[in-house]
Design a protein around this motif. Structure first.
Motif, PDB file in Angstrom:
ATOM      1  N   VAL A 186       0.835  -1.204   0.000  1.00  0.00           N
ATOM      2  CA  VAL A 186       0.000   0.000   0.000  1.00  0.00           C
ATOM      3  C   VAL A 186       0.870   1.254   0.000  1.00  0.00           C
ATOM      4  O   VAL A 186       0.614   2.213  -0.734  1.00  0.00           O
ATOM      5  CB  VAL A 186      -0.973  -0.003   1.209  1.00  0.00           C
ATOM      6  N   LEU A 187       1.930   1.216   0.802  1.00  0.00           N
ATOM      7  CA  LEU A 187       2.822   2.381   0.844  1.00  0.00           C
ATOM      8  C   LEU A 187       3.519   2.588  -0.501  1.00  0.00           C
ATOM      9  O   LEU A 187       3.689   3.720  -0.954  1.00  0.00           O
ATOM     10  CB  LEU A 187       3.866   2.198   1.944  1.00  0.00           C
ATOM     11  N   THR A 188       3.912   1.501  -1.133  1.00  0.00           N
ATOM     12  CA  THR A 188       4.566   1.616  -2.436  1.00  0.00           C
ATOM     13  C   THR A 188       3.589   2.178  -3.462  1.00  0.00           C
ATOM     14  O   THR A 188       3.957   3.014  -4.290  1.00  0.00           O
ATOM     15  CB  THR A 188       5.066   0.241  -2.920  1.00  0.00           C
ATOM     16  N   ILE A 189       2.343   1.735  -3.365  1.00  0.00           N
ATOM     17  CA  ILE A 189       1.320   2.242  -4.284  1.00  0.00           C
ATOM     18  C   ILE A 189       1.144   3.747  -4.090  1.00  0.00           C
ATOM     19  O   ILE A 189       1.073   4.503  -5.049  1.00  0.00           O
ATOM     20  CB  ILE A 189      -0.015   1.499  -4.065  1.00  0.00           C
ATOM     21  N   ILE A 190       1.122   4.166  -2.813  1.00  0.00           N
ATOM     22  CA  ILE A 190       0.997   5.591  -2.532  1.00  0.00           C
ATOM     23  C   ILE A 190       2.153   6.344  -3.194  1.00  0.00           C
ATOM     24  O   ILE A 190       1.959   7.341  -3.878  1.00  0.00           O
ATOM     25  CB  ILE A 190       0.984   5.843  -1.008  1.00  0.00           C
ATOM     26  N   GLY A 191       3.365   5.843  -3.012  1.00  0.00           N
ATOM     27  CA  GLY A 191       4.533   6.507  -3.582  1.00  0.00           C
ATOM     28  C   GLY A 191       4.536   6.472  -5.091  1.00  0.00           C
ATOM     29  O   GLY A 191       5.037   7.377  -5.744  1.00  0.00           O
ATOM     30  N   TYR A 192       3.967   5.416  -5.637  1.00  0.00           N
ATOM     31  CA  TYR A 192       4.043   5.271  -7.080  1.00  0.00           C
ATOM     32  C   TYR A 192       2.874   5.913  -7.805  1.00  0.00           C
ATOM     33  O   TYR A 192       3.047   6.513  -8.860  1.00  0.00           O
ATOM     34  CB  TYR A 192       4.136   3.790  -7.446  1.00  0.00           C
ATOM     35  N   SER A 193       1.683   5.813  -7.227  1.00  0.00           N
ATOM     36  CA  SER A 193       0.512   6.369  -7.906  1.00  0.00           C
ATOM     37  C   SER A 193       0.629   7.889  -7.979  1.00  0.00           C
ATOM     38  O   SER A 193       0.104   8.518  -8.880  1.00  0.00           O
ATOM     39  CB  SER A 193      -0.772   5.961  -7.201  1.00  0.00           C
TER      40      SER A 193
END
Lengths: 300, 416
Positions: A186-193
């Motif tokens: 989820v954190l990676t998605i936040i950083g990537y999205s």
């Protein structure tokens, strides 16, 4: 130019708003009623993953582990050549050893992965995860506000929270297991999205410099133009990361399956939200700004 | 010509260096327990008696003692680290009798003072006279006696009890044991009534310090509770490693094919930059002695997907400029320039998230965040600067003069 005709993304977004809002409400309902399917990382207990060299039935395993001295019946999930045995209590090291020797008797090539977390630690992990998400959002708001303007920051955060929540909602709806790697995903998605969103916003900001946009329609044209200029990049980049995440899901180690799945879902939502949620939302905020000076004197 | 030559030399030299060093580097990457098997336990330390506090010193002593025990048990590369104010993380690889090791680890050290019982072999003592809790916590100090010999003094809680023991054992040995290991067996020379036991002998300062520390540790054994544990069988670890690396390789090959198919010459350069990026990442892992874990590999592979982003943004921009009718030279220049800011913005936001993960995360989350941060920094260097530099050399050398080499059809180009 590359597309025969430019799509009216802003107009289309109305339907996507409905889609996202529906999914959000559904997600909230599911979360409220069923919560998430927490793994031992967040719910105290022991999780034993056994990799087997031959097929064993659930009954065989249940019988084998019946005498290890655990208070609760384990929850056994069979898979191909792999079995997950889950206890709602923390196994002591003797019980752990007893379990292993019982299963090794059935299959001498069995290999184990045991995860144990006690309640207090689980709560702490969950708390840290929530702090991380909040703090990440705060950091992004500050950065985007400095580099762009607050309207972009608000729109970006809404899109980002939307992406994170969609993944959580889907995991809740489909009862997928949430472990520590899920939080990482989820954190990676936040950083990537946010990447996707930033690319389009960069283009909107750039196009804003050319000529004056007086009316809402001018701005709408500008947003549509900016999206269509960046859409190929958005699609390609989503595709490449998707390829990486997809192969991890398909072939990667068992313990990062849920991570990969969360990544795949999040990446799709990330690409979608930056086009259909973030940019139209910015337009909405911008429109109200334009309307303000007019209404003020009228009120006075 | 000169530019083309330096382009070719750069590529060849780098390719050769990577080809030669990669196998050796891969062997030197330190693998986490989830990939090679072993177990990891996070302990929470509590004082053994109520009202006491866990101090930094006692925590470090406990950690040191755990490491000693792990070494005594013959495990390979035990890794003991303290976390926060009251936690100790223990990592041990390749253990066969895990349950036994775990039990031994957790037992508080039992400090006993013993005397010889009838039937004991010479120099062994089995009658327990005093136990750890009979001593005042952290009571062992070292000093020097009248003869300037090193002396360790320990305070006992019950003076009378100690006086009785020393009176009874006058002239005999009173041995100090930690668990079942004899640390020392000094002879009682006088009846001690002031509640302080003194041990003197031919100790070096170092030895005396160690003995005092050990006694203190025994007198204040922190109680350890397992908060979190993960144990992975060696076979399963190997299996995870193989599967994930294979998944990564296949994913990466697809990405490279996509880049070359889509962007042709710049795609080829991007692919080379990506391979360099991966090689550098392995290099950083080896030299910084980072441990590669399963989430770490996942970050590694995702990072490749993300690093491509920088190239896609730049190349799409270049193509856009070309389609608007600009010359190749100025398209590359304009495309690189305007994409730079976008790439930086999107990388900075990802770093912010990774930094937060690093600050708040524990164990594997921290590892993942670290890989992500290193990867983004490397990506800025390889996929932004290096790829652009290579592309510029080729363009200036006049080797890229057709839009087709950028994957742009002539028909798409509009007149300026």
């Amino acid at each position: 130019m590359r597309f025969k005709k430019e799509l009216d993304y802003v107009h289309l977004s109305k339907y996507f708003y409905i889609f996202s809002i529906t999914l959000t409400i559904l997600g909230i309902i599911f979360l409220a009623i069923f919560n998430l399917n927490y793994s031992v990382d967040f719910r105290a207990g022991s999780n034993v993953d056994v990799s087997l060299s031959k097929n064993l039935t659930v009954d065989q395993i249940r019988t084998a582990v019946a005498n290890i001295g655990a208070d609760h019946e384990p929850n056994i999930t069979p898979g191909t050549q792999r079995v997950t045995i889950r206890y709602d209590e923390v196994l002591s090291s003797q019980q752990d050893a007893a379990l292993k020797s019982a299963i090794t008797k059935l299959d001498d090539k069995a290999s184990f992965e045991v995860n144990t977390v006690d309640t207090e630690m689980a709560k702490e992990l969950a708390r840290n995860a929530i702090y991380s998400v909040l703090l990440s959002c705060l950091g992004i708001i500050v950065y985007v506000s400095i580099r762009f303007e607050w309207r972009f920051a608000i729109a970006a955060i809404v899109a980002l929270v939307h992406d994170a929540f969609m993944v959580v909602a889907i995991f809740s709806i489909f009862r997928l297991e949430v472990d520590l790697t899920f939080i990482v995903a989820v954190l990676t998605i936040i950083g990537y999205s946010i990447n996707d969103t930033i690319v389009i916003f960069d283009r909107i900001r750039e196009n804003l410099r050319f000529g004056k946009q007086k009316t809402y329609d001018d701005l709408k044209v500008l947003v549509n133009k900016s999206i269509s200029q960046t859409i190929m990049r958005s699609l390609y980049t989503a595709l490449t990361v998707f390829i990486a995440a997809f192969f991890l899901l398909l072939l990667g180690g068992e313990s990062i399956k849920m991570f990969s799945l969360a990544m795949v879902i999040g990446l799709l939502f990330g690409a979608y939200s930056s086009i259909f949620i973030a940019s139209p939302l910015w337009l909405l905020l911008k429109k109200n700004q334009k309307a303000k000076p007019k209404s003020k004197p009228a009120k006075a | 010509m000169k530019r083309l030559l330096s382009f070719i030399i750069t590529v060849l030299v780098l390719a050769a260096v990577m080809a030669v060093t990669t196998p050796g580097l891969l062997d030197r990457v330190r693998l986490g327990l989830d990939l090679k098997g072993g177990f990891e336990i996070l302990y929470q330390a509590q004082p053994s008696e109520q009202g006491q506090e866990v101090t930094r010193a006692s925590l470090l002593q406990t950690a040191a003692s755990l490491e000693k025990r792990a070494n005594v048990l013959g495990t390979s590369e035990p890794e003991v680290t303290t976390e926060g104010t009251d936690r100790i993380r223990l990592k041990i690889a390749g253990v066969t009798n895990e349950a036994e090791v775990r039990e031994k680890m957790k037992e508080p050290a039992v400090l006993t003072f013993r005397s010889a019982a009838p039937g004991d072999a010479p120099e062994t003592y089995s009658k327990v006279e005093l136990v750890g809790s009979d001593f005042v916590e952290n009571a062992a100090t070292i000093g020097r006696d009248n003869l300037n010999q090193i002396e360790i003094s320990i305070k006992v809680k019950d003076k009378q009890k100690f006086a009785e023991i020393t009176k009874r054992l006058l002239g005999k040995n009173l041995a100090i044991y930690l668990d079942d290991t004899k640390l020392s067996d000094p002879v009682v020379r006088a009846e001690l009534t002031d509640g302080t036991a003194s041990i003197s002998g031919n100790y070096t300062v170092e030895e005396a310090r160690n003995l005092a520390d050990t006694i203190n540790l025994g007198a204040l054994p922190l109680k350890l509770t397992e908060k979190y544990s993960q144990s992975v069988g060696a076979t399963l670890g190997k299996q995870s490693l193989d599967q994930t690396v294979k998944a990564g390789l296949i994913g990466s090959v697809f990405i490279l094919i996509f880049m070359i198919g889509m962007y042709r010459a710049p795609g080829l350069i991007a692919s080379f930059a990506l391979i360099l990026h991966t090689w550098l990442l392995i290099l950083v892992f080896v030299f910084a002695d980072f441990t590669l874990t399963l989430p770490g590999i996942a970050a590694f592979i995702l990072g490749i997907g993300m690093a491509v982003d920088a190239n896609i943004i730049t190349n799409e921009r270049i193509r856009e400029e070309m389609r608007s009718g600009k010359s190749i030279m100025s398209s590359v220049k304009a495309g690189s320039k305007s994409s730079f800011r976008t790439v930086m913005d999107s990388n900075v936001t990802t770093i912010i998230v990774a930094a937060v993960m690093f600050a708040f995360g524990t164990g594997s989350v921290k590892g993942f965040a670290l890989v992500l941060i290193v990867e983004i920094l490397l990506s800025i260097f390889t996929n932004l600067y290096f790829a652009r530099w290579l592309l510029n050399m080729l363009v200036k050398a006049g080797k890229l003069s057709k839009p087709k080499q950028f994957g742009v059809k002539e028909s798409e180009i509009s007149a300026l």
